[in-house]
Design an enzyme around this catalytic site. Structure first.
Site, mmCIF file in Angstrom:
data_model
loop_
_atom_site.group_PDB
_atom_site.id
_atom_site.type_symbol
_atom_site.label_atom_id
_atom_site.label_comp_id
_atom_site.label_asym_id
_atom_site.label_seq_id
_atom_site.Cartn_x
_atom_site.Cartn_y
_atom_site.Cartn_z
ATOM 1 N N THR A 30 0.820 -1.213 0.000
ATOM 2 C CA THR A 30 0.000 0.000 0.000
ATOM 3 C C THR A 30 0.858 1.268 0.000
ATOM 4 O O THR A 30 0.539 2.247 -0.669
ATOM 5 C CB THR A 30 -0.914 0.009 1.236
ATOM 6 O OG1 THR A 30 -1.769 -1.137 1.188
ATOM 7 C CG2 THR A 30 -1.748 1.276 1.296
ATOM 8 N N CYS A 55 -5.430 -8.965 3.823
ATOM 9 C CA CYS A 55 -4.778 -8.751 2.519
ATOM 10 C C CYS A 55 -3.376 -8.186 2.669
ATOM 11 O O CYS A 55 -2.715 -7.904 1.664
ATOM 12 C CB CYS A 55 -5.621 -7.830 1.639
ATOM 13 S SG CYS A 55 -6.804 -8.723 0.605
ATOM 14 N N PHE A 56 -2.936 -7.950 3.903
ATOM 15 C CA PHE A 56 -1.533 -7.634 4.200
ATOM 16 C C PHE A 56 -1.050 -6.352 3.520
ATOM 17 O O PHE A 56 0.094 -6.257 3.084
ATOM 18 C CB PHE A 56 -0.632 -8.818 3.811
ATOM 19 C CG PHE A 56 -1.268 -10.139 4.086
ATOM 20 C CD1 PHE A 56 -1.408 -10.591 5.388
ATOM 21 C CD2 PHE A 56 -1.786 -10.914 3.067
ATOM 22 C CE1 PHE A 56 -2.031 -11.798 5.661
ATOM 23 C CE2 PHE A 56 -2.419 -12.115 3.328
ATOM 24 C CZ PHE A 56 -2.539 -12.560 4.638
ATOM 25 N N CYS A 57 -1.946 -5.379 3.432
ATOM 26 C CA CYS A 57 -1.607 -4.096 2.792
ATOM 27 C C CYS A 57 -1.083 -4.307 1.376
ATOM 28 O O CYS A 57 -0.157 -3.625 0.930
ATOM 29 C CB CYS A 57 -0.588 -3.322 3.626
ATOM 30 S SG CYS A 57 -1.184 -2.852 5.252
ATOM 31 N N ASN A 58 -1.675 -5.256 0.663
ATOM 32 C CA ASN A 58 -1.269 -5.534 -0.717
ATOM 33 C C ASN A 58 -2.506 -5.973 -1.494
ATOM 34 O O ASN A 58 -2.689 -7.157 -1.796
ATOM 35 C CB ASN A 58 -0.185 -6.611 -0.754
ATOM 36 C CG ASN A 58 0.468 -6.740 -2.119
ATOM 37 O OD1 ASN A 58 -0.145 -6.455 -3.145
ATOM 38 N ND2 ASN A 58 1.714 -7.170 -2.139
#
Length: 836
Positions: A143, A413-416
């Site tokens: 992100t 979503c793990f900042c992705n």
């Protein structure tokens, strides 16, 4: 194969030989990370854990010294300034570069470093004469990288998301060269390692973009700069800036050391630093400025120019202790990469192969490849679990259950978002509908209309252990697999084969010894090429006779050897070889893998008195009967145990022996002997054998034979690796021979020639070769002292390109109706014929 049998350390070692950083790895864990006892921490991609010595040494440092503000000039300020500069050099050294090539700008983290580039890059809007700047980024980006477009768009730059496949698919055959006409600056950003899947993208992309060979640089005029997001990559992998000279490299130190948090850096290539222009200036960044007039001259030093205000100097000092701890514990990033990749690969192999009782797979893995190599895959495993009907189990349910087991994983979503959409098949419209349904980043709404909104991620750090993998896999088996647990054997075997094929990747180049000279060989070249001389040779051949030089029996399994000159051979092999074994209080066989001090017990068989002598330094010698008469058999209890997965029936040898062993080993133990009424057959019947072969308490075959020439060759390899042995003393021939724990030692043979023999005759006894012995870490145990070293396993693996077999298994062929084959004598000549 049973799932529980796969969740063993031996299985792991067969998948990947690199584990830990020396023989005291478990001691280091207990010393440095004792606070994690009872916790299975699998979220190292978010932050790794700091060792206790780091904070202890750091505390002692700041307790002993006075560190002042580095913007002053008194002694404590100079101490701070000099220490901070020393840390900058340490960082550059870690990434194999120098202050002449790169500068370190300290920031509050990787995100702040990215923001600094976005704010300072010379973005050009489109004009009538020139196209505007492009801000290009992988769709598989964090992100914080994608978020740069908010600043770039405001400056008139065009944001261009690029899929990883496009970069090479749309590349040009040749580099485009420097553009002297168009000077518009473009920025290409990509991760060295995906924080979602752990996929490692080629570091060669850096030069490919800079030389405008790869897309999109090949299609757009101007000057191209590369930002390599290395935050995820450098936590467990080395990064060499000599090989990939990226212009901007943002990192966070807590991902490397666990402490300090809130500190990162932007590593800037000095040749590219001049294009960065600041609008804001804080304390310490100006060479001169006027408060009443718009006049400002930036500091000449690149680091000073961009570090607004006073840097977090006490945290920077902690970074130095982080490097010290990392190097002391692990020996370097290459070792960390090998260790963590092995754990991730093993977990991937088993998780992707385990199935419900109805045969449906338990996990949906989100990865590009199959964890073939640490050069293409990091220590991250991303997945969703599925029920026996094939439906996704929400990640929140997995997270909650994991917490009950004190297993710490990451979900979402793990900042992705880009990678999440790609792997989970979520369209842009679905993302928007999910938001309308109430799902936002970071919440626990894991399923919308039955479709997953995210996944589960486990990630490993340098202090992760095999037990972490084991606990996680057992947790999945217990909580989410419909019993009985099954394993997709076809898939598992394919993955094992892939491991064997790629085992040499990123490892030391194998060593070949030819005519006494040591040279490196290509990993594709067979390491046995130099071992010439295969073929038929008997005692009358020109090359000299094959001779049986030594005979060893091991009366008690895993205890010391007893060398003999002449010895009777019976139905189970050498008489009394591995007839006894030591078990713990629960009846589990003890081996040197669990208890190294077993090798210090020196049993001897005294045939005239029919006694077994138990001897060890500092202990009185005791006698145990060799044979169990009727009275003895009645008094001593019969018990069941296991050897190599086989059930064996044994007889307890009494309290005196048990007390002696317990005192010496410091734990409750008993001595047991294979029951004379029990028959244990060899699992694999030798080809051509007319009858089944019976075994004692040996692992796989009646005899193990090694070749003295093979030992001497491995010694030469060990000598050539002396610089990498970290102080290990070079072992003499007898020491190495004793570690391989063979029954028969032969001489007069080319190195590893024995691997090609189908049979041999020693004296009057004919033997069949039944296979090679796969070596484990047990050969690292010094049979004289009980100490442990890396050698000779590491040298054997390096020389044979990951193939850690040494010595061959033999069975004898009894004449029909016979129970005795006679006597084996040291010095006997050997006849054989090669397969070739």
């Amino acid at each position: 194969m049973d799932f529980q049998k796969l969740c063993t350390f031996n299985t792991f070692k067969r998948c990947w030989s690199h584990y830990g950083y020396g023989e005291n790895f478990q001691d280091v864990i207990e010393k440095e990370f004792k606070r994690t006892k009872g916790i299975t921490y699998l979220d190292h991609a978010a932050t790794t854990l700091y060792p206790e010595s780091l904070v202890r040494d750091y505390f002692q440092d700041i307790s002993r010294n006075v560190y002042g503000n580095p913007h002053s000039h008194h002694p404590s300020s100079r101490l701070t300034h000099d220490t901070v500069e020393s840390v900058r050099y340490r960082i550059l050294q870690h990434f194999n570069t120098t202050p002449e090539e790169y500068s370190v700008i300290f920031t509050s983290g990787c995100t702040a470093a990215l923001k600094l580039v976005a704010e300072s890059f010379p973005w050009s809007p489109q004009s009538e004469s020139e196209a505007g700047s492009l801000f290009c980024y992988f769709t598989d980006s964090h992100t914080s990288v994608v978020g740069m477009r908010g600043l770039t768009s405001a400056q008139g730059a065009v944001a261009l998301p690029v899929s990883p496949q496009e970069v090479e698919n749309r590349a040009k055959d040749e580099a485009q060269g420097e553009d002297v006409i168009c000077q518009t600056a473009h920025l290409f950003c990509y991760p060295a390692q995906s924080n979602f899947s752990g996929r490692k993208y080629p570091l060669s992309h850096v030069r490919g973009i800079q030389t405008k060979r790869l897309y999109p640089a090949c299609d757009h005029q101007g000057r191209w700069f590369v930002l390599l997001d290395a935050a995820s990559h450098v936590s467990c992998s080395p990064l060499n800036l000599q090989e990939c000279p990226a212009d901007f490299i943002p990192i966070s130190f807590y991902k490397m050391f666990g402490f300090p948090t809130g500190l990162g850096a932007l590593i800037v290539r000095n040749n590219a630093a001049g294009i960065l222009k600041k609008t804001y200036f804080g304390g310490g960044t100006a060479a001169a400025y006027l408060s009443g007039e718009d006049y400002y001259v930036p500091a000449a030093n690149i680091s000073d120019r961009f570090e607004d205000g006073t840097v977090s100097f006490l945290d920077i000092i902690a970074v130095n202790h982080g490097f010290e701890a990392l190097d002391r514990i692990t020996g370097g990033m290459h070792n960390i990469q090998q260790h963590t990749f092995g754990l991730a690969r093993y977990t991937y192999m088993l998780l992707s192969s385990v199935c419900h009782g109805n045969g449906r797979p338990v996990a949906q893995i989100y990865a590009e490849g199959q964890f073939e190599s640490p050069s293409t895959q990091g220590a991250i495993l991303n997945f969703n679990l599925k029920d026996s009907h094939g439906q996704i189990i929400g990640y929140s349910q997995v997270d909650r259950m994991a917490s009950l087991y004190n297993i710490h994983v990451r979900t979402g979503c793990f900042c992705n978002t880009g990678a999440c959409q790609s792997f989970l098949g979520i369209s842009n419209e679905q993302i928007k509908r999910n938001l309308q349904a109430g799902h936002v980043c970071g919440d626990n709404l894991d399923l919308v209309e039955g479709q997953p909104t995210g996944s589960v991620r486990v990630s490993f750090g340098y202090m992760s252990t095999f037990e972490d993998c084991q606990k996680f896999l057992n947790f999945v088996s217990e909580c989410f697999v419909e019993k009985p647990v099954t394993v997709d054997q076809v898939r598992l075997e394919k993955l094992k084969a892939a491991t064997a094929a790629s085992h040499g990747v990123n490892e030391d180049i194998p060593i070949r010894i030819t005519n006494g000279e040591i040279c490196k060989v290509d990993g594709k070249e067979k390491s046995t090429e130099a071992l010439r001389g295969f073929g038929h040779r008997d005692s009358n051949s020109q090359g000299g006779a094959y001779t049986l030089t030594n005979i060893y029996i091991y009366p008690i399994k895993s205890c010391g050897a007893f060398e003999v000159q002449d010895w009777p051979v019976g139905p189970l092999g050498l008489r009394y070889d591995r007839s006894w074994m030591v078990v713990n209080g629960n009846g589990v066989c003890l081996s040197q893998k669990r208890e190294r001090r077993l090798c210090l017990i020196r049993p001897e068989v005294h045939l005239p008195s029919n006694k077994l002598l138990l001897q060890a330094s500092g202990m009185d010698t005791i006698l145990v009967p060799l044979e169990n008469n009727t009275q003895t058999h009645t008094n001593y209890r019969v018990c069941q145990s296991k050897v190599c997965g086989d059930r064996v029936e044994t007889v307890d040898c009494g309290d005196e022996a048990a007390s002696w062993l317990s005192d010496f080993l410091g734990q409750p133990c008993r001595l047991i002997r294979q029951s004379p009424d029990f028959t244990r057959d060899m699992k694999k019947k030798p080809i051509g054998a007319a009858t089944t072969t019976s075994l004692s308490l040996v692992n796989e075959a009646q005899y193990l034979m090694i070749n003295r020439a093979s030992v001497e060759l491995i010694q030469k390899v060990m000598s050539s690796r002396q610089d990498d042995s970290e102080g290990d003393q070079l072992l003499d021939t007898q020491n190495v021979i004793s570690r391989f724990r063979a029954n028969l030692v032969i001489a007069g043979v080319e190195p590893f020639e024995e691997d090609n023999w189908p049979h041999l005759i020693i004296g009057n006894t004919r033997f069949m070769v039944t296979g090679q012995c796969g070596r484990c870490q047990m050969i690292g145990v010094d049979q004289e002292t009980g100490g442990r070293t890396k050698e000779p396993l590491m040298s054997l693996s390096a020389y044979r390109n990951g193939k850690v077999t040494f010595g061959v298994y033999l069975t004898h062929q009894l004449p029909e109706g016979s129970t005795e084959t006679g006597i084996l004598s040291a010095g006997s000549l050997i006849q054989t014929q090669s397969l070739k």
